[in-house]
Motif scaffolding. Structure first.
Motif: not given
Length: 291
Positions: A220-231, A253-264
């Motif tokens: 799931l790298s290279g994108w913030s999870p907030r922008y992941f496609p719904p599918q 992209i730093k893990p700290d930012r990625w994980l914060a968005d992943f939590a949502r």
């Protein structure tokens, strides 16, 4: 490496500078990538990566990309990366990279990296390296990797490298269609494969390949999870919950930012640890405690 003590395993981390300050990409591409990702963090050495991830109780899969034929830029040494990782086995897992256009020389180098330096897989960037993954010319590399049980990690989809530059820096996106990797997975059914990134504009194709081919995974790298496609979120939460992996794309992209968005993200509680750690531990056969 004590897996039980890790909070996560990041399977997508770039070494962008060696101990002598040599960069992994030409300056134009490095600057363009930093602008695209809106970051000033342009370099990362193996010791810096180890310290960063150790502080966070994470492990990291680290690599560079050898694209000398396509770019004319000398690659950072995968041998030196593996040697440096040997000093940080508590947090780092080394991958190699070889220029696929070097043919038999690439196969020879890959064999040395596996047998002498202990790399656990290889990173391919078809767009940057300018090759189709299903070109039979590359098959001897896959055969070697399959025989040794190491992992092939393929960039897929759009790339931030070259984005916004004149002509995209000459980089062609067509090489990163995951359907080409489907051919690889069919021809080499025992080769573990990771499709890196949400594969825009081929997200559905990537999901189909990972669903159909047992040893194809998605990071799931290279994108913030907030922008992941719904599918992608839907499949990660259900059919592919055992085949989706945490990856950041450090340092852009730093893990700290990625994980914060992943939590949502709206994910089942039992799925989160699979993505963050357990799926990678199983794929890499880390078990409990591995030296």
């Amino acid at each position: 490496m004590n897996v039980e003590e890790l909070t996560a395993i990041d399977v997508h981390v770039h070494v962008e500078a060696d101990a002598y300050g040599r960069l992994s990409l030409p300056e134009e591409l490095m600057s363009g990538s930093a602008k695209y990702f809106k970051t000033d963090e342009r370099t990362s050495t193996v010791p810096e990566i180890a310290a960063y991830y150790r502080e966070r109780r994470m492990a990291a899969v680290v690599f560079t990309v050898d694209a000398q034929t396509a770019t004319g830029h000398p690659a950072i040494s995968s041998e030196e990366i593996a040697e440096a990782c040997a000093e940080h086995t508590d947090v780092l897992i080394p991958f190699g990279s070889v220029d696929p256009w070097r043919g038999k020389a690439a196969v020879k180098q890959a064999r040395t990296l596996i047998e002498r330096y202990g790399v656990r897989g290889f990173k391919f960037h078809p767009s940057l390296q300018a090759f189709h993954p299903n070109n039979p010319f590359v098959f001897p590399l896959y055969e070697l990797m399959s025989e040794h049980g190491v992992i092939a990690l393929f960039h897929s989809g759009q790339t931030g490298i070259g984005a916004g530059l004149r002509g995209g820096g000459g980089i062609r996106l067509k090489y990163a269609d995951p359907m080409a990797v489907d051919d690889v997975a069919a021809s080499f059914p025992d080769l573990p494969i990771i499709l890196a990134h949400p594969s825009f504009p081929w997200q559905d194709e990537a999901l189909a390949v990972a669903t159909h081919k047992p040893l194809v995974h998605i990071d799931l790298s290279g994108w913030s999870p907030r922008y992941f496609p719904p599918q992608l979120v839907q499949y990660a939460n259900t059919l592919l919950k055992d085949k989706v992996l945490f990856g950041s794309d450090f340092p852009v992209i730093k893990p700290d930012r990625w994980l914060a968005d992943f939590a949502r993200l709206d994910l089942k509680p039992e799925v989160r640890p699979l993505i963050l750690r357990d799926n990678a531990a199983r794929l890499f056969k880390l078990g409990g405690t591995v030296a």
